[in-house]
Structures are given as C-alpha cells and as structure tokens.
Design an enzyme around this catalytic site. Structure first.
Site, PDB file in Angstrom:
ATOM      1  N   VAL A 194     -11.117  20.626   8.104  1.00  0.00           N
ATOM      2  CA  VAL A 194     -12.406  20.173   7.572  1.00  0.00           C
ATOM      3  C   VAL A 194     -13.531  21.163   7.897  1.00  0.00           C
ATOM      4  CG1 VAL A 194     -14.094  18.293   7.683  1.00  0.00           C
ATOM      5  CG2 VAL A 194     -11.647  17.769   7.744  1.00  0.00           C
TER       6      VAL A 194
ATOM      7  N   ASN B 258      -2.026  28.967  18.797  1.00  0.00           N
ATOM      8  CA  ASN B 258      -1.073  29.078  17.696  1.00  0.00           C
ATOM      9  C   ASN B 258      -0.196  30.325  17.784  1.00  0.00           C
ATOM     10  OD1 ASN B 258      -3.888  27.977  16.038  1.00  0.00           O
ATOM     11  ND2 ASN B 258      -2.056  26.717  16.111  1.00  0.00           N
TER      12      ASN B 258
ATOM     13  N   GLU C  37       3.692  26.428  13.971  1.00  0.00           N
ATOM     14  CA  GLU C  37       2.303  26.741  14.325  1.00  0.00           C
ATOM     15  C   GLU C  37       2.103  26.901  15.828  1.00  0.00           C
ATOM     16  OE1 GLU C  37      -0.615  26.503  11.852  1.00  0.00           O
ATOM     17  OE2 GLU C  37       0.991  26.900  10.426  1.00  0.00           O
TER      18      GLU C  37
ATOM     19  N   HIS D  28      -3.433  20.216  13.157  1.00  0.00           N
ATOM     20  CA  HIS D  28      -2.505  20.442  14.272  1.00  0.00           C
ATOM     21  C   HIS D  28      -2.568  19.216  15.178  1.00  0.00           C
ATOM     22  CE1 HIS D  28      -3.223  25.029  13.790  1.00  0.00           C
ATOM     23  NE2 HIS D  28      -2.047  24.735  13.290  1.00  0.00           N
TER      24      HIS D  28
ATOM     25  N   ASP E 258      -2.937  19.161  18.259  1.00  0.00           N
ATOM     26  CA  ASP E 258      -3.922  19.306  19.353  1.00  0.00           C
ATOM     27  C   ASP E 258      -5.347  18.953  18.918  1.00  0.00           C
ATOM     28  OD1 ASP E 258      -4.757  21.588  17.974  1.00  0.00           O
ATOM     29  OD2 ASP E 258      -4.278  22.991  19.596  1.00  0.00           O
TER      30      ASP E 258
ATOM     31  N   CYS F 246      -7.787  25.282  21.414  1.00  0.00           N
ATOM     32  CA  CYS F 246      -7.233  26.201  20.412  1.00  0.00           C
ATOM     33  C   CYS F 246      -7.324  27.651  20.873  1.00  0.00           C
ATOM     34  CB  CYS F 246      -8.011  26.107  19.102  1.00  0.00           C
ATOM     35  SG  CYS F 246      -7.987  24.495  18.353  1.00  0.00           S
TER      36      CYS F 246
HETATM   37  O1  SUG Z   1      -5.437  27.558  11.497  1.00  0.00           O
HETATM   38  N1  SUG Z   1      -8.896  28.111  11.334  1.00  0.00           N
HETATM   39  C1  SUG Z   1      -7.713  27.877  12.120  1.00  0.00           C
HETATM   40  C2  SUG Z   1      -8.049  26.989  13.291  1.00  0.00           C
HETATM   41  C3  SUG Z   1      -6.922  26.890  14.269  1.00  0.00           C
HETATM   42  C4  SUG Z   1      -7.195  25.939  15.368  1.00  0.00           C
HETATM   43  N2  SUG Z   1      -6.138  25.932  16.283  1.00  0.00           N
HETATM   44  C5  SUG Z   1      -5.628  24.827  16.879  1.00  0.00           C
HETATM   45  N3  SUG Z   1      -5.910  23.634  16.460  1.00  0.00           N
HETATM   46  N4  SUG Z   1      -4.771  25.017  17.817  1.00  0.00           N
HETATM   47  C6  SUG Z   1      -6.607  27.268  11.261  1.00  0.00           C
HETATM   48  O2  SUG Z   1      -6.927  26.488  10.356  1.00  0.00           O
HETATM   49  C7  SUG Z   1     -10.213  29.143   9.603  1.00  0.00           C
HETATM   50  C8  SUG Z   1     -10.390  30.485   8.952  1.00  0.00           C
HETATM   51  C9  SUG Z   1     -11.443  30.506   7.890  1.00  0.00           C
HETATM   52  O3  SUG Z   1     -11.639  29.510   7.193  1.00  0.00           O
HETATM   53  O4  SUG Z   1     -12.087  31.583   7.762  1.00  0.00           O
HETATM   54  C10 SUG Z   1      -8.937  29.051  10.400  1.00  0.00           C
HETATM   55  O5  SUG Z   1      -8.004  29.791  10.176  1.00  0.00           O
END
Ligand code: SUG
Length: 436
Positions: free
Chosen positions: A27, A111, A174, A249, A251, A363
């Site tokens: 989101v 990740n 992931e 995810h 987490d 994260c």
């Molecule tokens: O994979 N965001 C990552 C966020 C990862 C968060 N990690 C954990 N929950 N462990 C993803 O969605 C956004 C990139 C952008 O929109 O420019 C992004 O990749």
C-alpha cells in the site's frame, strides 16, 4: 548449551533511492509512487536506527548498497554503449526497465535470505538460502549481488550459502520476512509462512486484490536447503484477508523470535490451532495476539506496529518501533506490552523514506543467530561500531542527493555518483566491490 548472539545485518539504501510504485499489494509503495524521495535522508535514518540498536547492546553488521542502476541488466535487455548511452536509450525506449534497474529495494535486508543457525541444522553448519524475490521484477534483480555479498560475509564463519531458488514464480521466496525462529524450553521451531499453495492442489481461497508472494513450494525448498530436521519446521499459511489488506509479507502482521511472538489475530489461517501447537511444542512461549478490535488489519498496515524489532538485549527485551506507533492505538498496545513484561523498553525510530516504500524497522535487517566463535569471525568490512557509523555518515553526506524524482534516473551524473560512492565504500571498508 551453546549460547547464540543475535547479530543484526542491515543493508544501506543506495544513491538512486526513488519511490517507483513498483510493488502491487504494498500500500505504501503504491501510494507514494512518483513522489520526491530523499536518498540522503533514507541512508542517514538507517544509520540512526543502527546507532539505536548498537545502543541497546546488540552487535550489528552492514552491507553496502548493490550497484544501481543495474547496467548489466539493461545491457541484457539490449541497450548498448557506454553507461550514459545505455541510460538515455533505456529512458526513451523502456523507462519501466530503467526504473527496475534503479530500485534501491535491496535496503530491505529482511528479504535478502533465510538463515538457520549452526545449532539447529543437521550438519551443524549455519545455512543461508538467498531469496529469489521472483514475485516482483525489481526485486528479482537483487539476488545475484546478494549471493556474492552473503558468501563473502558468511563463508569466513563456516556458513553454507545457497544460491537463490530458480527465479520462477512457482518457487517465489521472499526470505526471512516470512520466517521466524522460535525457541523456548530447550526446543526450537522454524516457522515458515507462505501465501499460496501448489496451484493445482490449493484448496484455500487466494487473495482477491493483491498477489501472494511467498509460495509453499519455495518455503519447502528453503527448509530443505537449510538442513533443518523435520521436527523443527512448521509451515503456516497467511490469511488471504491479511494479504488483501496490504500484508504482502508476514512480517507486516507478525514479529517473533526466541520465546516471544507478537501477532495480529488475522495473520494466519487456522491461527488458534497453530498457536496452540506452538505453545505445546515450545513450553514457556509468550504470545501477544492483538485483536482486530484493538488494531484493524488496515491500521496495522498503516502504522507497521508488527514490523517492530523485538530485540533481546543484556537489559531485557527491547522493542524498536516506527515513530508512527508512538501515539493512539498502537501506543496503547505498546504500553500494555510494557505493563505485561512482554517487553522492557521501547525505542521509536523515524524511518519515513523506508516507510514510504513499505518497509519498517524489521524490514531493514536480517537476523543472524551466531555462536561466539562465528560472531568473532564476522569480517571487518561488515562490522559496525560507532566509528564506522560516523565514517558512513560523512560518506552519505558527500555522495547522496537530498532530493530525487523518477525523472532523474536517466541522469548520467547520478549513475556516476552512485558508482563513485560504491568504489569509495569498498576502498574505505574493504567490502567486496560488485561488478557494475
Ligand atoms: O518488496 N518495497 C518493498 C518493501 C519490502 C519490505 N520488506 C519486508 N516487509 N520485510 C517490497 O514491496 C517499493 C519500491 C518502490 O515502489 O519503489 C518496494 O520494493
């Protein structure tokens, strides 16, 4: 009994950090697409968070950014010539590929891989499986560089680093964002959480709005590669409702380590039965389950309470929470956790730039549970203390821009700054320099 020390492995964002809206189902990523980013603020906030974690008495290691833009990827897509020529041609013919190649999503180090400590595995070695991140094209590009980095980090410790699973969506993996190592009463269970089963044999309804990233096939393969005995492994299914609310995810709705689990009531399928099983198999496990009345799934995704760190420190359990949790409902939950002795203290961190991409404190780090001998063998280039943080802060201030828009990604000067920054990082710290 061998004592394990938790090392937090953080990854720094790179100079091309931008808000691309690259992750459907995330989101924050979607809501901030195209906005102005601050790579400098993102990197300085990560260093501040590391300083806070070091202040809690936890060891930290740091990985440098991966080389971006990923010119190797762009060349493989048919853009040739020197770097400025590649960027100009890609920006004109395929701007979406240039965005993938420039993403700084490797900063979300949870990740990067899934880890099993040497105390838990069949051969007594630490195992790591690098995540393939096959569900999102911009993240798939992280896995090769990550494999090189993690091999350089973990081989000196005697660790076995496995390459990513084949990058096929059916094997989507992931990393540790969907894995928790729980330990209590002398028992250990590795909980793997997936969002979708085998396509032909899946009896549980899939999420209807957003993609389920972690596959059961991927989780099963990772557990095998980690050489975990079957009795130490539990596979759990995410609730489709959680994914559809933006928990891309696990987490985002659960954090658990050792004998502590903080979880939203709607995180897992069959959650009451799974928690009962965990309590039976892990005597003394403490589970704080937060009801939807206390915090809805939507509010959990907005404030990232469950993406806090639960940190075992010499002074007890600390929680490192996003500043978005410092007031109102999430704050009341934190106060309750303090009152119940589930945690002993809380530290709030402002991680605005990371939060805008959908990443909170948890994260940003990968947990490594290490024996004293393994901890002592962490290579000097990765070790982090306050002197290294100061050094990296001045490095960030020299190389990272304060403002960046997606339109800036074709600027050859940005690519040159990024390459110079990584070359200096490696010259100063001794970190391996990855091919550009
Ligand atoms: O994979 N965001 C990552 C966020 C990862 C968060 N990690 C954990 N929950 N462990 C993803 O969605 C956004 C990139 C952008 O929109 O420019 C992004 O990749």
């Amino acid at each position: 009994m061998i004592v394990l020390h938790e090392l937090q492995l953080d990854g720094l964002p790179g100079p091309t950090l931008f808000h691309g809206g690259l992750s459907p189902g995330n989101v924050a990523s979607q809501g901030n697409a195209g906005g102005t980013s601050s790579p400098r603020a993102a990197a300085l906030a990560t260093l501040d968070k590391i300083r806070a974690v070091l202040g809690l008495g936890m060891p930290v290691a740091v990985l440098p950014p991966l080389p971006r833009p990923d010119v190797v990827f762009l060349r493989r897509c048919g853009f040739f010539g020197d770097v400025p020529a590649v960027l100009t041609a890609a920006a004109t013919a395929a701007p979406e590929l240039l965005r993938l190649a420039s993403s700084s999503s490797f900063m979300w180090t949870a990740n990067a891989a899934t880890i099993a400590p040497s105390t838990d595995t069949e051969d007594g070695r630490l195992h790591a499986v690098v995540a393939n991140l096959a569900a999102m094209p911009h993240r798939l590009l992280e896995s090769n560089g990550r494999f090189t980095q993690l091999t350089a980090l973990l081989a000196p410790l005697g660790g076995a680093v496995h390459p990513p699973l084949p990058g096929h969506p059916a094997l989507g993996d992931e990393g540790a964002a969907n894995h928790s190592r729980l330990a209590s009463g002398g028992e250990v269970i590795h909980v793997f959480v997936h969002g979708r089963g085998f396509p032909a044999a899946d009896s549980i309804a899939a999420p209807s709005r957003y993609p389920a990233r972690q596959s059961l096939a991927g989780s099963l393969a990772v557990a095998r590669l980690l050489a975990l005995p079957a009795q130490r492994v539990l596979h759990v299914r995410q609730q489709a409702a959680a994914i559809d609310a933006g928990a891309f995810h696990n987490d985002v709705v659960m954090v658990g380590t050792r004998d502590r689990v903080l979880i939203h009531q709607q995180a897992w399928t069959d959650q009451p039965a799974v928690i009962q099983q965990l309590r039976q198999r892990l005597p003394g496990l403490r589970v704080a389950e937060i009801s939807a009345d206390d915090l809805s799934l939507a509010d959990s995704v907005a404030c990232y309470l469950f993406n806090s760190l639960l940190a075992p420190t010499p002074q007890g359990w600390a929680m490192v929470a996003p500043v978005e949790c410092a007031a109102d409902r999430p704050r009341r939950i934190i106060d309750r956790l303090l009152g119940e002795g589930f945690i002993d203290r809380v530290v709030f961190c402002d991680l605005r730039e990371s939060m805008r991409g959908g990443g909170g404190p948890a994260c940003l780090r990968l947990r490594l549970d290490l024996t004293s001998e393994e901890l002592a063998r962490v290579p000097p280039w990765a070790r982090c203390d306050s002197a290294r943080i100061n050094q990296l802060e001045s490095w960030v201030r020299r190389y990272y821009r304060d403002r960046l828009l997606p339109a800036d990604l074709s600027d050859p000067a940005l690519a040159a700054e990024s390459a110079a920054a990584l070359a200096e990082y490696s010259a100063v710290t001794g970190a391996p320099l990855l091919p550009e």
